[in-house]
Design an enzyme around this catalytic site. Structure first.
Site, PDB file in Angstrom:
ATOM      1  N   CYS C  89      -2.748 -11.185  40.413  1.00  0.00           N
ATOM      2  CA  CYS C  89      -2.456  -9.915  39.729  1.00  0.00           C
ATOM      3  C   CYS C  89      -1.219 -10.013  38.842  1.00  0.00           C
ATOM      4  O   CYS C  89      -0.932  -9.058  38.092  1.00  0.00           O
ATOM      5  CB  CYS C  89      -2.172  -8.797  40.736  1.00  0.00           C
ATOM      6  SG  CYS C  89      -3.478  -8.460  41.881  1.00  0.00           S
ATOM      7  N   HIS C 107      -1.271  -2.242  43.951  1.00  0.00           N
ATOM      8  CA  HIS C 107      -2.692  -2.559  43.786  1.00  0.00           C
ATOM      9  C   HIS C 107      -3.339  -2.565  45.164  1.00  0.00           C
ATOM     10  O   HIS C 107      -2.901  -3.305  46.047  1.00  0.00           O
ATOM     11  CB  HIS C 107      -2.847  -3.922  43.111  1.00  0.00           C
ATOM     12  CG  HIS C 107      -4.249  -4.459  43.170  1.00  0.00           C
ATOM     13  ND1 HIS C 107      -5.362  -3.689  42.855  1.00  0.00           N
ATOM     14  CD2 HIS C 107      -4.746  -5.681  43.523  1.00  0.00           C
ATOM     15  CE1 HIS C 107      -6.450  -4.413  42.996  1.00  0.00           C
ATOM     16  NE2 HIS C 107      -6.107  -5.620  43.408  1.00  0.00           N
ATOM     17  N   HIS C 109      -7.185  -2.362  47.555  1.00  0.00           N
ATOM     18  CA  HIS C 109      -8.646  -2.446  47.609  1.00  0.00           C
ATOM     19  C   HIS C 109      -9.205  -1.201  48.290  1.00  0.00           C
ATOM     20  O   HIS C 109     -10.243  -1.265  48.950  1.00  0.00           O
ATOM     21  CB  HIS C 109      -9.083  -3.717  48.340  1.00  0.00           C
ATOM     22  CG  HIS C 109      -8.893  -4.978  47.553  1.00  0.00           C
ATOM     23  ND1 HIS C 109      -9.363  -6.193  47.963  1.00  0.00           N
ATOM     24  CD2 HIS C 109      -8.302  -5.198  46.339  1.00  0.00           C
ATOM     25  CE1 HIS C 109      -9.057  -7.122  47.061  1.00  0.00           C
ATOM     26  NE2 HIS C 109      -8.407  -6.537  46.072  1.00  0.00           N
ATOM     27  N   GLU C 130      -4.931  21.359  44.293  1.00  0.00           N
ATOM     28  CA  GLU C 130      -3.472  21.438  44.316  1.00  0.00           C
ATOM     29  C   GLU C 130      -2.811  20.064  44.211  1.00  0.00           C
ATOM     30  O   GLU C 130      -1.802  19.895  43.524  1.00  0.00           O
ATOM     31  CB  GLU C 130      -3.004  22.133  45.608  1.00  0.00           C
ATOM     32  CG  GLU C 130      -1.499  22.257  45.771  1.00  0.00           C
ATOM     33  CD  GLU C 130      -0.858  23.280  44.840  1.00  0.00           C
ATOM     34  OE1 GLU C 130      -1.602  24.043  44.186  1.00  0.00           O
ATOM     35  OE2 GLU C 130       0.391  23.348  44.772  1.00  0.00           O
ATOM     36  N   HIS C 192     -13.832  -3.081  42.938  1.00  0.00           N
ATOM     37  CA  HIS C 192     -12.662  -3.889  43.243  1.00  0.00           C
ATOM     38  C   HIS C 192     -11.550  -3.056  43.906  1.00  0.00           C
ATOM     39  O   HIS C 192     -11.205  -3.279  45.060  1.00  0.00           O
ATOM     40  CB  HIS C 192     -12.184  -4.542  41.933  1.00  0.00           C
ATOM     41  CG  HIS C 192     -10.958  -5.395  42.059  1.00  0.00           C
ATOM     42  ND1 HIS C 192     -10.670  -6.412  41.188  1.00  0.00           N
ATOM     43  CD2 HIS C 192      -9.940  -5.366  42.938  1.00  0.00           C
ATOM     44  CE1 HIS C 192      -9.536  -6.990  41.550  1.00  0.00           C
ATOM     45  NE2 HIS C 192      -9.073  -6.370  42.596  1.00  0.00           N
TER      46      HIS C 192
END
Lengths: 242, 242, 242, 242
Positions: C89, C107, C109, C130, C192
């Protein structure tokens, strides 16, 4: 320390007073006893006293000081905390001790039990699941005299009784299940929860976990269209589309 | 300390005896091993001894003293706790050590595995999901000699075998999957759970987590009407109304 | 202590190296990063160094020693643990730092992200909830110069891009979303997971929690037949019968 | 220690400043207050001061230093942390203190509340479930002067009001529910969450847990096709087929 306090204070984490508090906390975080619902009682294997969680206490905050202790013969309280009332379940717990030779009883408001009581009629049934083998059949091996568990191919049946306005009114139906289901270690109360007992607290806890697992699975099977007691290999016939 | 005790007592949290206890607790609270279900075994990388969780112990309360230790050559027990019986999974674990060169095996009663075994036939299949890349393809890079993982575009296939009355009866079907699925690191047992292995406990744990994630996702896809192995871009065709 | 170690060792729990470990553990137990999935990066507000979780480490066991540290100008590693590879990443994180002025990127999953990517087309949309107010609109108050949050009556839109074989191949589509959705603080990657960023780690964490809550709710609404972006008062028209 | 600090620093875990922090953490991990959503306020039984969680703080990380303290008569802040703004819920909390004699108010973004607000119209209703007995009927026993709980055969009704752009705009509808539902201890805000109060924090917490349990169950019943307020024995008529 007063004699009352010696009943509940021990350094041993396996002492009933400590175990009840530990398990109430564990059950609370398992969502079985939120909102002060549910209860638990353990018979001290040494003294045979009944240790009982009180009514209305937040289960994750329970302390040994909060517990009631009852004499198994006279059913008098050997210890009663001033702040609390005895649990309304107490007569049901005593019935399990006296009629089923229980060493401990667990009562939860498990949502799996309540939902199963809405799906099923007078009896919860599930078959052919490995986890069933954690539940006793009620039979005893004639040689070793040890209890025999259900087998993978057996059907677990747990009676469902109707709920009443007050918990002590459940006593007649509970006694009736002792006759109709002599081998059961649990009774589901419709729209209420479940009572599970065993010869000792470890066994009661294991039975309760295994039954809750099986009720959760039965609900999932129902939603997939598969009857929880259907035969092995019949699943695909029932499986709801797509 | 007796020689038996030196096998299981270590200050190192990575020692197999400590790791088994830590992981059993973690798996219990993940709902994979409640009601004493499931099991785990680790091969000590130094001695090659097999460390095995016993039968019938509450997984969140397991202690090093509760473990069995087996000699990898003779399959004799180097250590056996008096209170417990060996797990019925032991022959299956040994098969994974001997035939698959496993360094650790995890067996759970994961509800995701059981539900997948009801939805799928002889094989669990899911494709085109990033998490698949955590699973080994079974192939090895010819240059680096390192294992190659499945790619995003691959289909993960895990064989499903039928459950038997006793766990040791699963051995023939387990051996058959070793032949039919030489690259698999897991076998689902219908209406029972899953076995996952890896070259070391860290890998086995990662594979087990990733496979459970993928089984959970496959069930959600099935409920939405989407075949878990459908092609990329095909989802909307299958998506159940509204 | 070598100069490398001073980059990652601090008694301050708010130091990036400590925070990454704490948050990875929290995210693991939230089921967002099991099986070594997901990742996190924090820019040190003082040095501007990028702290990066490595590839393939079990997220609940991460230690400061496992982290990479990158110079924000040269993109050279100031510190690289010998045992691990940089996360795939990393180029995506760097893009968020450089193009979006991010202070941290998360990040996961998350299954909610994956399921939403199956239900929705090119854009996740939810309106009139809200919790949307926790997400920034991307606009700034011209007087106070503070960021303005979305209002209850707004529609949250998050772009969904297609997954690729390797994470670094996502970079072009990520850059495209920076142009097409200049105000977004998140991108969903189909099949992903999700990337969420903010001007500092606290904000990124809050945005990620709020978005995950909204994705979870959108899935529940979809299952009830209610479009997640339907107008207030329109719910009952869509509500799937029993 | 400044006089401001004496308001919030205490070794007593039951002090309002400590309790708010403990409960915010517990509620966060129950998914009721993620993304800084929700709030809580406790009236100190000794001083009658109102203790209030601030706006925008991560609930699992809250510290006594973060809290506002308000004079119950003047509604002036006796203590205001520099870093934070008062919660937008503050006027609603004050209304519950003044009009309902509340001792504590809990506000969550519970997904069960939001989903129920999508399924139900102007009123949440559930009947004939044991857990209802944890909720007060609003009536008082004329002899003991103690509050009477709902019975198993009662229907719990909780008003649902529409959400507004800003929380303080909810005040009129909140006041209206005080008139229309004089016995309620909770108000659901559509597409937003729930407010629950009680004469003391322990009671408010118990009511909140029991109501959330009942909302969760009502959603499950709805999905099974069973109206949550249907009569006992009517379930099977409604039960959606597989």
């Amino acid at each position: 320390m007063s004699s009352e306090d010696t009943l509940i204070h021990s350094d041993d984490p396996r002492h009933p007073a400590n175990l009840i508090c530990t398990l109430c906390k564990q059950f609370f975080y398992n969502n079985w006893c939120t909102g002060t619902g549910g209860g638990i009682s353990i018979k001290d294997p040494e003294t045979s006293h009944y240790y009982l969680a009180p009514s209305g206490v937040q289960k994750e905050q329970m302390r040994p000081e909060d517990l009631f202790v009852m004499d198994a013969q006279t059913l008098d309280y050997l210890r009663a905390p001033k702040l609390y009332k005895p649990s309304a379940c107490t007569p049901l717990f005593v019935a399990c001790y006296q009629k089923k030779d229980a060493g401990a009883i667990i009562h939860t408001h498990s949502q799996n039990a309540v939902v199963c009581s809405l799906i099923f009629g007078d009896e919860f049934r599930i078959a052919n699941i490995e986890q069933i083998k954690a539940i006793p059949s009620g039979k005893v091996d004639p040689v070793t005299m040890k209890p025999i568990a259900l087998s993978f191919f057996d059907t677990l049946r747990i009676p469902i009784i109707e709920n009443m306005a007050h918990e002590d009114e459940l006593i007649d139906d509970l006694h009736k299940t002792f006759i109709d289901y002599p081998n059961t270690c649990a009774v589901i109360v419709r729209r209420h929860g479940i009572f599970v007992w065993g010869p000792a607290i470890d066994k009661a806890k294991i039975f309760n976990e295994a039954i809750d697992y099986l009720m959760e699975l039965a609900i999932k099977m129902h939603k997939l269209g598969i009857p929880p007691d259907c035969g092995i290999g019949e699943e695909k016939k029932h499986l709801a589309g797509p």
